[in-house]
Write a protein that holds these residues in place. Structure first.
Motif, short mmCIF file in Angstrom:
data_model
loop_
_atom_site.label_atom_id
_atom_site.label_comp_id
_atom_site.label_asym_id
_atom_site.label_seq_id
_atom_site.Cartn_x
_atom_site.Cartn_y
_atom_site.Cartn_z
N ILE A 14 0.84 -1.20 0.00
CA ILE A 14 0.00 0.00 0.00
C ILE A 14 0.87 1.25 0.00
CG2 ILE A 14 -1.66 1.33 1.36
CD1 ILE A 14 -2.84 -1.34 2.29
N ALA A 15 1.92 1.22 0.83
CA ALA A 15 2.84 2.37 0.88
C ALA A 15 3.54 2.56 -0.47
CB ALA A 15 3.87 2.17 1.99
N ALA A 16 3.87 1.45 -1.12
CA ALA A 16 4.52 1.53 -2.43
C ALA A 16 3.61 2.20 -3.45
CB ALA A 16 4.93 0.15 -2.91
N GLY A 17 2.30 2.00 -3.31
CA GLY A 17 1.37 2.64 -4.22
C GLY A 17 1.42 4.15 -4.13
N GLU A 18 1.76 4.69 -2.96
CA GLU A 18 1.87 6.13 -2.79
C GLU A 18 3.22 6.66 -3.25
OE1 GLU A 18 1.20 6.81 1.31
OE2 GLU A 18 -0.98 6.50 1.21
N VAL A 19 4.28 5.92 -2.94
CA VAL A 19 5.64 6.39 -3.20
C VAL A 19 6.08 6.06 -4.62
CG1 VAL A 19 8.05 6.21 -2.48
CG2 VAL A 19 6.23 6.18 -0.78
N ILE A 20 5.71 4.87 -5.12
CA ILE A 20 6.22 4.39 -6.40
C ILE A 20 5.09 4.41 -7.43
CG2 ILE A 20 7.37 2.50 -7.59
CD1 ILE A 20 8.34 1.59 -4.82
N GLU A 21 5.02 5.48 -8.16
CA GLU A 21 4.00 5.60 -9.19
C GLU A 21 4.43 4.91 -10.47
OE1 GLU A 21 1.80 9.12 -11.80
OE2 GLU A 21 3.24 9.62 -10.24
N ARG A 22 5.74 5.01 -10.78
CA ARG A 22 6.31 4.46 -12.02
C ARG A 22 7.81 4.32 -11.82
NH1 ARG A 22 5.01 9.32 -16.15
NH2 ARG A 22 5.59 7.68 -17.63
N PRO A 23 8.54 3.73 -12.77
CA PRO A 23 10.00 3.58 -12.59
C PRO A 23 10.72 4.90 -12.29
CG PRO A 23 9.26 2.23 -14.43
CD PRO A 23 8.07 3.02 -13.98
N ALA A 24 10.25 5.99 -12.88
CA ALA A 24 10.90 7.28 -12.63
C ALA A 24 10.84 7.66 -11.16
CB ALA A 24 10.25 8.37 -13.48
N SER A 25 9.78 7.21 -10.46
CA SER A 25 9.68 7.50 -9.02
C SER A 25 10.79 6.81 -8.25
CB SER A 25 8.31 7.05 -8.50
OG SER A 25 7.26 7.58 -9.26
N ILE A 26 11.11 5.58 -8.65
CA ILE A 26 12.19 4.84 -7.98
C ILE A 26 13.52 5.54 -8.23
CG2 ILE A 26 13.49 2.67 -8.00
CD1 ILE A 26 10.91 1.22 -8.51
N VAL A 27 13.77 5.93 -9.48
CA VAL A 27 15.02 6.63 -9.80
C VAL A 27 15.15 7.89 -8.96
CG1 VAL A 27 16.28 7.84 -11.61
CG2 VAL A 27 15.14 5.68 -12.12
N LYS A 28 14.08 8.65 -8.85
CA LYS A 28 14.10 9.89 -8.06
C LYS A 28 14.46 9.60 -6.61
CE LYS A 28 11.06 13.68 -6.58
NZ LYS A 28 11.04 13.33 -5.15
N GLU A 29 13.80 8.62 -5.99
CA GLU A 29 14.05 8.32 -4.57
C GLU A 29 15.48 7.86 -4.35
OE1 GLU A 29 12.08 8.79 -2.04
OE2 GLU A 29 10.22 9.32 -3.07
N LEU A 30 15.98 7.00 -5.21
CA LEU A 30 17.31 6.43 -5.00
C LEU A 30 18.40 7.46 -5.28
CD1 LEU A 30 16.88 2.82 -6.47
CD2 LEU A 30 16.65 3.61 -4.10
N VAL A 31 18.22 8.29 -6.29
CA VAL A 31 19.23 9.32 -6.57
C VAL A 31 19.23 10.37 -5.46
CG1 VAL A 31 19.89 11.16 -8.17
CG2 VAL A 31 19.19 8.94 -9.06
N GLU A 32 18.07 10.70 -4.93
CA GLU A 32 18.03 11.62 -3.80
C GLU A 32 18.77 11.05 -2.59
OE1 GLU A 32 13.86 14.11 -4.62
OE2 GLU A 32 13.91 12.49 -3.15
N ASN A 33 18.62 9.74 -2.36
CA ASN A 33 19.38 9.09 -1.28
C ASN A 33 20.87 9.22 -1.51
OD1 ASN A 33 17.12 8.34 0.16
ND2 ASN A 33 17.09 6.24 -0.58
N ALA A 34 21.30 9.02 -2.77
CA ALA A 34 22.72 9.13 -3.09
C ALA A 34 23.23 10.55 -2.86
CB ALA A 34 22.97 8.70 -4.54
N LEU A 35 22.44 11.53 -3.23
CA LEU A 35 22.84 12.92 -3.02
C LEU A 35 22.92 13.26 -1.53
CD1 LEU A 35 20.69 14.59 -5.82
CD2 LEU A 35 23.18 14.37 -5.80
#
Length: 619
Positions: A14-35
C-alpha cells in the motif's frame, strides 16, 4: 466486518502505491538518497524503461551493517537526527523508499563505507533480508529488477518503454539541474547515454556560473544563448536562475523547471508567478522557458505535503510569488531590446534556396546556375542561366527569345536620401535607417549587421511601455460614479477590501464599507471608462483571499493600456522620413522589452554581415 491489523507485506505494498507511481519515481528516490549521502558521481542504468532494471551507483558515504539492515525497514532514516520536520535540510526524510521498493520488486543493495576494508551485500530470500560480504569500491550500488512482478495489476498501468524512459530522463534532468557540482551519467539498453560532468565549485559564495553551465548542458546551446540570468532577493527569499527571452518560447510548459532549496518541485505558486512575469510578452498559447531556483529559510517551508515530495507549501506564498515575478521581470528588463537568436536563424533559413536547406556555394571554376523557382528562394519567375560570362564579369546581352519583364509593378521599397549623418551613427546597436520596405519595415545598417524592423510592432511596444510607466509613477486617475455601486460580499471579503482601501485608491478604485456584508464603490480607474464594477470587485476580493494583493486591478489597467497602444501606434502603411525612422530605432534601444511586441512577436530581425556573406558563397 471487524477492524483488523494488516500484515506487513500488504502495508508495504500500500505504501509503495503512494511512493512508487512508475520507474521514474524509484530513480528519483534512489538518486536523492545518493545525493543525501554526499555522492559526487552518480551513474544510472536502466532497461525496458526501468521495468526490468534500475541500477544506481554512487561514491557516497556508504553504510555499515547495522545501518544497512535498518535501511529496508519502514520509517527508518538517518536524516532527522532531531526529529524536527520544520528544519529539513535533506532531499529525503521519511525513510520508506527502500521498504516500499522491496515490496514490489527484486531489490539488491551493495555498500561499503569509506573506512571499511570490505563491502556488504543485502538481498531478500523468501522475504527475509540476508547480508553477506561483497568486494566493491567505496559507495553504494542499488539494483531494482522486475518492477511490480508480484503486483501485475500495477504493471498494466505503466506506459510504453519509451514513455517510461523519457520520464526517467525528465526526472534526472531536474535533479542534475539542482546539483551542478555532481557528475551524472544516464545510460542503458533503452537510451542513448547522457553524460553531465560536474561543474567546478567557485570560491565566490554567490557565484552562479556552475548552475548556468549545467543549465546549458541540459537545455542546450539555444537556451544558453537566448536566456538572461535571474538574481533577486526580497526579504528572506532569494530567486536565481535563467529565463528565456520572450521571443524564445515553447508550445507547452514542459520546459519550465522550479527548485525550492535545491528540491525539484511542481508548485502552482511558482507556475502562476512565472506566467505573471511574462504576461506582457506572450500569447496565451505560448509558454516561456525558464529554470527558477528559490532559496529560503527551511522553517518558512513545508515539504511534507506530497507523497512524492513533488509539491511544497509556503508560509507566505504572496511573498514568494512577488519575489519570483520581480526577479524574472528585472532579468527581462535588463535584456533591453534584445530578441532571441532563433528569430535571426529562422530568417536565414527562409533566405536559403530550397526552403532553408543550405546549398554548396559555387566555386570559381563552376558557373552560377539560378535555383529553381519553387517559391522558397529568390529565383525570378522566368529563370535564366548564365553559363557564359565575359572576362570582365558582365552578363551577356539578352537573347531574342529571352522572356521579357512584363507586369512589373511599382516598387514596394522606398529609399530616400537621408541627411548627412556622422559615421559613428552606424555604431548604434540597431544601426541607422537606410530604407523603408512595403511602408512597414525599416531597413537599418549596424556596425556589422543588417536589421529589419517592424515599425508598427516596435512602436506599439514603445507606447505600451510609456503607458505602464505612467501607471506606476503615481496614483491612477479615477472617475467618480454618479451613484455609488453597492456590491454584496461575504463578511470576510468585505474585511479584506476595507483593509486594502488605501492601496486600492492608488490604482483608482475607491471603495468603502457599506454595512457588514456590502462594499460601496464610488470611484473606478478612468482608463477603464465603463467597467463591469461587480466583476472587477469580485475578482479583487478573490485575489485578496488567495494572494493577499490587488495586482488584478493593475493587470486590468495594463490590458487596457495594451489595447490603447495597439490603436495609438504608428500604423502599417505609413511612410516615415529618415529622421523619424532613426528616432524610432533610438527609442527602441532605450526601452525595455522592445525586442518583441505586446503580442509576443519579434519587432526586428538581425542578419550578421558574416551570415549574409555565407548566403552569397563568400564564406
Amino acid at each position: 466486518m471487524r477492524i483488523r491489523q494488516l500484515p506487513n507485506d500488504l502495508v508495504n505494498k500500500i505504501a509503495a502505491g503512494e511512493v512508487i507511481e512508475r520507474p521514474a519515481s524509484i530513480v528519483k528516490e534512489l538518486v536523492e538518497n545518493a545525493l543525501d549521502a554526499g555522492a559526487t558521481r552518480i551513474a544510472i542504468t536502466t532497461s525496458a524503461g526501468g521495468k526490468s532494471l534500475i541500477r544506481i551507483e554512487d561514491n557516497g558515504s556508504g553504510m555499515g551493517e547495522e545501518d544497512l539492515r535498518l535501511s529496508v525497514e519502514r520509517h527508518a532514516t538517518s536524516k532527522l537526527p532531531e526529529d524536527d520536520l520544520d528544519h529539513i535540510q535533506t532531499l529525503g526524510f521519511r525513510g520508506e523508499a527502500l521498504a516500499s521498493i522491496s515490496a514490489v520488486a527484486d531489490l539488491r543493495i551493495a555498500t561499503r563505507p569509506q573506512d571499511a576494508e570490505l563491502g556488504l551485500q543485502l538481498r531478500f530470500i523468501d522475504g527475509e533480508a540476508v547480508i553477506s560480504p561483497s568486494p566493491m569500491p567505496h559507495g553504494t550500488v542499488i539494483e531494482v529488477r522486475e518492477l511490480f512482478k508480484n503486483v501485475p495489476a500495477r504493471l498494466k498501468f505503466l506506459k510504453s518503454d519509451r514513455a517510461e524512459t523519457n520520464a526517467i530522463t525528465d526526472v534526472m534532468k531536474r535533479l542534475a539541474m539542482s546539483q551542478p557540482h555532481v557528475h551524472f551519467i544516464l545510460s542503458g539498453s533503452d537510451r542513448q547515454t547522457l553524460n553531465w560532468p560536474a561543474q567546478p565549485i567557485s570560491d565566490v559564495e554567490d557565484d552562479f556560473q556552475g548552475d548556468k553551465n549545467r543549465l546549458g548542458q541540459i537545455l542546450g546551446l539555444d537556451f544558453a544563448q537566448n536566456a538572461v540570468p535571474i538574481d533577486y532577493q526580497r526579504g528572506p527569499v532569494l530567486v536565481r536562475g535563467m529565463a528565456a527571452l520572450p521571443t524564445y518560447t515553447k508550445a507547452n510548459s514542459l520546459s519550465q523547471f522550479y527548485f525550492v532549496n535545491g528540491r525539484p518541485v511542481r508548485d502552482k505558486v511558482l507556475l502562476g508567478a512565472l506566467r505573471g512575469a511574462y504576461a506582457d510578452f506572450l500569447h496565451r498559447d505560448r509558454f516561456p522557458v525558464a529554470a527558477v531556483f528559490v532559496n529560503m529559510p527551511s522553517q518558512d517551508l513545508d515539504v511534507n505535503v506530497h507523497p512524492a515530495k513533488a509539491e511544497v507549501r509556503f508560509r507566505d506564498p504572496g511573498l514568494v510569488r512577488a519575489a519570483v515575478i520581480r526577479g524574472v521581470m528585472n532579468a527581462l528588463d535588463a535584456a533591453g531590446f534584445r530578441a532571441s537568436k532563433t528569430v535571426s536563424d529562422a530568417t536565414l533559413s527562409a533566405f536559403q534556396p530550397g526552403g532553408g536547406q543550405a546549398q554548396q556555394p559555387p566555386t570559381s571554376a563552376s558557373p552560377y546556375v539560378a535555383p529553381n523557382a519553387t517559391g522558397d528562394g529568390f529565383a525570378m519567375p522566368h529563370q535564366q542561366q548564365w553559363a557564359n560570362t565575359s572576362p570582365t564579369g558582365s552578363a551577356p546581352p539578352p537573347q531574342p527569345d529571352a522572356p521579357r519583364m512584363h507586369d512589373v509593378h511599382q516598387p514596394s521599397a522606398r529609399m530616400e536620401v537621408a541627411p548627412d549623418l556622422p559615421p559613428e551613427n552606424d555604431d548604434f546597436p540597431l544601426g541607422s535607417a537606410r530604407a523603408q520596405l512595403f511602408e512597414n519595415y525599416i531597413v537599418a545598417q549596424g556596425p556589422d549587421s543588417l536589421i529589419v524592423v517592424d515599425q508598427h510592432a516596435a512602436h506599439e511596444r514603445l507606447v505600451y511601455e510609456r503607458f505602464k510607466k505612467e501607471l506606476s509613477d503615481g496614483p491612477v486617475p479615477a472617475q467618480r460614479q454618479l451613484i455609488p455601486v453597492v456590491i454584496e460580499l461575504t463578511e470576510e471579503d468585505c474585511d479584506r477590501l476595507e483593509e486594502a482601501q488605501e492601496e486600492l485608491a492608488q490604482v483608482g478604485l475607491g471603495v468603502e464599507r457599506f454595512g457588514p456584508r456590502a462594499i460601496a464603490v464610488h470611484e473606478t480607474p478612468a482608463i477603464l471608462k465603463h467597467p463591469n464594477v461587480q466583476k472587477l470587485v469580485n475578482d479583487v476580493a478573490d485575489q485578496l483571499a488567495e494572494w493577499d494583493n490587488i495586482s488584478i486591478v493593475r493587470e486590468r489597467l495594463e490590458e487596457v493600456a495594451a489595447r490603447m497602444a495597439c490603436h495609438g501606434s504608428v500604423r502599417s502603411g505609413r511612410r516615415l522620413r529618415a529622421e523619424e525612422m532613426n528616432v524610432l530605432l533610438r527609442d527602441m534601444e532605450a526601452t525595455p522589452h522592445s525586442g518583441q511586441c505586446i503580442h509576443g512577436r519579434p519587432t526586428y530581425v538581425e542578419l550578421k554581415k558574416a551570415d549574409i556573406e555565407r548566403l552569397f558563397g563568400r564564406r
